[in-house]
Design an enzyme around this catalytic site. Structure first.
Site, PDB file in Angstrom:
ATOM      1  N   ASN A  23      18.103   3.896 -70.575  1.00 39.84           N
ATOM      2  CA  ASN A  23      18.077   2.433 -70.417  1.00 39.84           C
ATOM      3  C   ASN A  23      19.210   1.720 -71.150  1.00 39.84           C
ATOM      4  O   ASN A  23      19.381   0.511 -71.002  1.00 39.84           O
ATOM      5  CB  ASN A  23      16.715   1.872 -70.827  1.00 39.84           C
ATOM      6  CG  ASN A  23      15.653   2.227 -69.798  1.00 39.84           C
ATOM      7  OD1 ASN A  23      15.972   2.727 -68.716  1.00 39.84           O
ATOM      8  ND2 ASN A  23      14.393   1.984 -70.123  1.00 39.84           N
ATOM      9  N   ASP A 305       6.851   1.524 -72.629  1.00 43.52           N
ATOM     10  CA  ASP A 305       7.315   2.823 -72.128  1.00 43.52           C
ATOM     11  C   ASP A 305       6.738   3.999 -72.919  1.00 43.52           C
ATOM     12  O   ASP A 305       6.990   5.152 -72.579  1.00 43.52           O
ATOM     13  CB  ASP A 305       8.856   2.885 -72.166  1.00 43.52           C
ATOM     14  CG  ASP A 305       9.490   2.013 -71.097  1.00 43.52           C
ATOM     15  OD1 ASP A 305       8.777   1.543 -70.201  1.00 43.52           O
ATOM     16  OD2 ASP A 305      10.725   1.799 -71.170  1.00 43.52           O
ATOM     17  N   ARG A 397      13.713  11.394 -63.394  1.00 42.00           N
ATOM     18  CA  ARG A 397      14.451  10.132 -63.458  1.00 42.00           C
ATOM     19  C   ARG A 397      14.777   9.757 -64.903  1.00 42.00           C
ATOM     20  O   ARG A 397      15.741   9.040 -65.139  1.00 42.00           O
ATOM     21  CB  ARG A 397      13.633   8.995 -62.827  1.00 42.00           C
ATOM     22  CG  ARG A 397      13.487   9.122 -61.325  1.00 42.00           C
ATOM     23  CD  ARG A 397      12.858   7.887 -60.748  1.00 42.00           C
ATOM     24  NE  ARG A 397      13.479   6.715 -61.341  1.00 42.00           N
ATOM     25  CZ  ARG A 397      12.851   5.579 -61.617  1.00 42.00           C
ATOM     26  NH1 ARG A 397      11.573   5.449 -61.337  1.00 42.00           N
ATOM     27  NH2 ARG A 397      13.488   4.566 -62.150  1.00 42.00           N
TER      28      ARG A 397
HETATM   29  N1  EPU Z   1       9.672 -10.501 -65.293  1.00 39.48           N
HETATM   30  C1  EPU Z   1       9.531 -11.637 -64.512  1.00 39.48           C
HETATM   31  N2  EPU Z   1      10.659 -12.202 -63.968  1.00 39.48           N
HETATM   32  C2  EPU Z   1      11.905 -11.675 -64.166  1.00 39.48           C
HETATM   33  C3  EPU Z   1      12.041 -10.518 -64.955  1.00 39.48           C
HETATM   34  C4  EPU Z   1      10.907  -9.958 -65.520  1.00 39.48           C
HETATM   35  O1  EPU Z   1       8.443 -12.126 -64.309  1.00 39.48           O
HETATM   36  O2  EPU Z   1      12.874 -12.243 -63.641  1.00 39.48           O
HETATM   37  C5  EPU Z   1       8.470  -9.882 -65.897  1.00 39.48           C
HETATM   38  C6  EPU Z   1       8.214  -8.474 -65.385  1.00 39.48           C
HETATM   39  O3  EPU Z   1       7.500  -8.464 -64.165  1.00 39.48           O
HETATM   40  C7  EPU Z   1       7.429  -7.862 -66.534  1.00 39.48           C
HETATM   41  C8  EPU Z   1       8.064  -8.512 -67.760  1.00 39.48           C
HETATM   42  O4  EPU Z   1       8.723  -9.697 -67.282  1.00 39.48           O
HETATM   43  O5  EPU Z   1       6.086  -8.214 -66.456  1.00 39.48           O
HETATM   44  C9  EPU Z   1       9.070  -7.676 -68.513  1.00 39.48           C
HETATM   45  O6  EPU Z   1       9.945  -7.048 -67.601  1.00 39.48           O
HETATM   46  P1  EPU Z   1      11.463  -6.713 -67.955  1.00 39.48           P
HETATM   47  O7  EPU Z   1      12.341  -7.538 -67.083  1.00 39.48           O
HETATM   48  O8  EPU Z   1      11.687  -6.752 -69.410  1.00 39.48           O
HETATM   49  O9  EPU Z   1      11.556  -5.203 -67.453  1.00 39.48           O
HETATM   50  P2  EPU Z   1      12.830  -4.536 -66.832  1.00 39.48           P
HETATM   51  O10 EPU Z   1      14.041  -5.113 -67.456  1.00 39.48           O
HETATM   52  O11 EPU Z   1      12.733  -4.504 -65.365  1.00 39.48           O
HETATM   53  C10 EPU Z   1      13.147  -2.649 -68.636  1.00 39.48           C
HETATM   54  C11 EPU Z   1      13.187  -1.148 -68.637  1.00 39.48           C
HETATM   55  C12 EPU Z   1      11.784  -0.614 -68.351  1.00 39.48           C
HETATM   56  C13 EPU Z   1      10.845  -1.124 -69.443  1.00 39.48           C
HETATM   57  C14 EPU Z   1      10.885  -2.666 -69.502  1.00 39.48           C
HETATM   58  C15 EPU Z   1      10.060  -3.250 -70.624  1.00 39.48           C
HETATM   59  C16 EPU Z   1      15.449  -0.639 -67.926  1.00 39.48           C
HETATM   60  C17 EPU Z   1      16.352  -0.120 -66.873  1.00 39.48           C
HETATM   61  N3  EPU Z   1      14.138  -0.701 -67.630  1.00 39.48           N
HETATM   62  O12 EPU Z   1      12.691  -3.038 -67.342  1.00 39.48           O
HETATM   63  O13 EPU Z   1      11.867   0.795 -68.422  1.00 39.48           O
HETATM   64  O14 EPU Z   1       9.536  -0.703 -69.193  1.00 39.48           O
HETATM   65  O15 EPU Z   1      12.251  -3.114 -69.656  1.00 39.48           O
HETATM   66  O16 EPU Z   1      10.484  -2.764 -71.844  1.00 39.48           O
HETATM   67  O17 EPU Z   1      15.874  -0.958 -69.020  1.00 39.48           O
HETATM   68  C18 EPU Z   1      11.294   3.022 -67.856  1.00 39.48           C
HETATM   69  O18 EPU Z   1      12.344   3.404 -68.424  1.00 39.48           O
HETATM   70  O19 EPU Z   1      10.379   3.819 -67.510  1.00 39.48           O
HETATM   71  C19 EPU Z   1      11.100   1.596 -67.595  1.00 39.48           C
HETATM   72  C20 EPU Z   1      10.232   1.161 -66.688  1.00 39.48           C
END
Ligand code: EPU
Length: 420
Positions: A23, A305, A397
């Site tokens: 990540n 995670d 992955r």
């Molecule tokens: N959210 C919104 N609107 C947005 C963006 C996010 O409502 O525009 C919500 C999401 O639905 C969720 C929350 O905010 O409920 C947090 O989501 P976030 O955007 O932080 O997640 P992400 O950036 O899509 C990253 C990691 C995930 C990890 C999460 C939380 C990467 C590539 N992915 O996802 O990693 O679970 O942050 O820490 O960095 C994994 O590696 O298995 C994985 C899923």
């Protein structure tokens, strides 16, 4: 499709090296879209998602050479601006090219990621932020069509919810925008700090990464960089939890303990002996696993995670615990599989109530998402008898050679090819 077969019940002993962070590597690869010239990234994990991001960059016209944990990326004069559905559907993090493409090319066409197994995961805050920076955005036929003909301009953006990739996308967009961008209620994850350090090494002017207010003074140009990706705290955390399984004793190498503070505190409550030594983190399993409650939260809270892996441990603890998932609405898919192995777990809303059992029993089970599959591997290692995990492409992955790493620690784990 491969299966992982585990003969459980053996304590884990030895040293294990943690790979580079998925990540952190994904946004840093996307950030090369902002740079001119050649970047050399090291400590790159060998994972399916990293290959997907490489293909996505190649599709956009960059040259990507990967070998032996390194990636050389040439980003001169690329012409593409589209991230197609075929790639985005296999990896949501593809959305990380949106901010850089808009900032560097003035246009981007990126497939909407859609829902995924762990929740709906909208990207509304990425889009709102880019609009505040002057981008015109339309969502049509499943694609985000964005343009900023005169370039992006700095803006003050307040996130309603903490979002990791949202913060990363806007930080990258702000790096080449005109003027100052301020991100408030920004995510504080260590991967954000890693990305900011890479961007600053490339010539960006970013301060405050790691706090909830990040300030980005836009610059005209970024150059290619040499950068070493941080260690994967989620892989490190998964092995720390594995080190708490009965009779185990591990040394987790090449892992800075600080990003794992919340987990280390909880594992000490569970009864594990954890020592920070110059070589890494030493963990000695407790004689009796005490039940401990957790509640997931953005960093520095307990990482979502690592929630599933912690549940595998609580499934065999001596007593009852509650795990509350506050980030994603559907991140308990491992529960049904753990129950097939004899675990006693009830779900009430966003909480799982776990009554530890004396032993889990090996069974055929199915991986449903990346971290859920890591939980199932841990459960298989703790269980009596044989566990067969299907759909292990989920685990590939995000975990590099997981079966080899566990085998090195004395576990009986193998990967078998299955023909259907
Ligand atoms: N959210 C919104 N609107 C947005 C963006 C996010 O409502 O525009 C919500 C999401 O639905 C969720 C929350 O905010 O409920 C947090 O989501 P976030 O955007 O932080 O997640 P992400 O950036 O899509 C990253 C990691 C995930 C990890 C999460 C939380 C990467 C590539 N992915 O996802 O990693 O679970 O942050 O820490 O960095 C994994 O590696 O298995 C994985 C899923």
């Amino acid at each position: 499709m491969d299966k992982i077969v585990i003969a459980g019940g053996r304590p884990l002993k030895g040293k294990i090296k943690i790979s580079g962070s998925k990540n952190a590597a994904l946004p840093i690869m996307a950030a090369t879209l902002l740079t001119e010239g050649r970047s050399e990234l090291s400590n790159m994990p060998k994972l399916a998602d990293i290959r997907t991001m490489g293909t996505l960059l190649e599709n956009l016209g960059l040259k990507v050479n990967r070998w032996n944990g390194k990636a050389k990326i040439h980003s001169n004069g690329y012409r593409g601006h589209e991230a197609p559905y075929e790639l985005v559907k296999t990896m949501r993090a593809s959305v990380l090219v949106l901010g850089p493409l808009l900032a560097r090319r003035g246009k981007a066409r990126v497939s909407l990621p859609g829902g995924c197994a762990i929740g709906a995961r909208p990207i509304d805050m990425h889009l709102k932020g880019l609009e505040a920076m002057g981008a015109k955005i339309k969502v049509e036929h499943g694609y985000v069509e964005a343009s900023a003909k005169k370039g992006l301009k700095g803006a003050r953006i307040h996130f309603d919810t903490v979002t990791v990739t949202g913060t990363e996308n806007l930080m990258m967009a702000g790096a080449l925008a005109k003027g100052t961008t301020v991100l408030e209620n920004a995510a504080r994850e260590p991967e954000i700090v890693d990305l900011a350090q890479m961007l600053n090494a490339a010539g960006a002017n970013i301060s405050g990464a790691g706090t909830s207010k990040i300030t980005i003074e836009g610059v005209d140009k970024l150059q290619g960089v040499k950068y070493r990706i941080m260690a994967d705290r989620i892989e490190g955390g998964t092995f720390l939890i594995a080190g708490c399984l009965p009779g185990s004793r591990l040394l987790i190498q090449e892992m800075d303990p600080q990003p794992l503070d919340a987990l280390i505190d909880k594992l000490r409550e569970v009864g594990a002996k954890i020592e920070l030594v110059p070589e890494g983190i030493k963990v000695i399993a407790p004689k009796k696993l005490r039940p401990v409650d957790i509640s997931t939260a953005p960093y520095p809270g307990f990482a979502t995670d690592l929630q599933a892996q912690f549940m595998a441990l609580m499934a065999v603890a001596e007593g009852s615990s509650v795990i509350r998932e506050n980030i994603f609405e559907n991140r308990f898919m491992h529960v049904g599989e753990l129950i097939r192995m004899g675990a006693e777990i009830k779900i009430e809303g966003n909480s799982a109530i776990i009554r530890g059992v004396k032993a889990l029993s090996g069974a055929p089970i199915m991986a449903t998402d990346l971290r859920a599959s890591a939980c199932l591997v841990l459960a298989g290692l703790a269980a009596e008898g044989i566990t067969e995990i299907s759909r292990v492409y989920h685990i590939d992955r995000g975990y590099e050679k997981i079966e080899k790493k566990f085998r090195k620690l004395g576990a009986r784990v193998k990967r078998v090819k299955v023909k259907y």
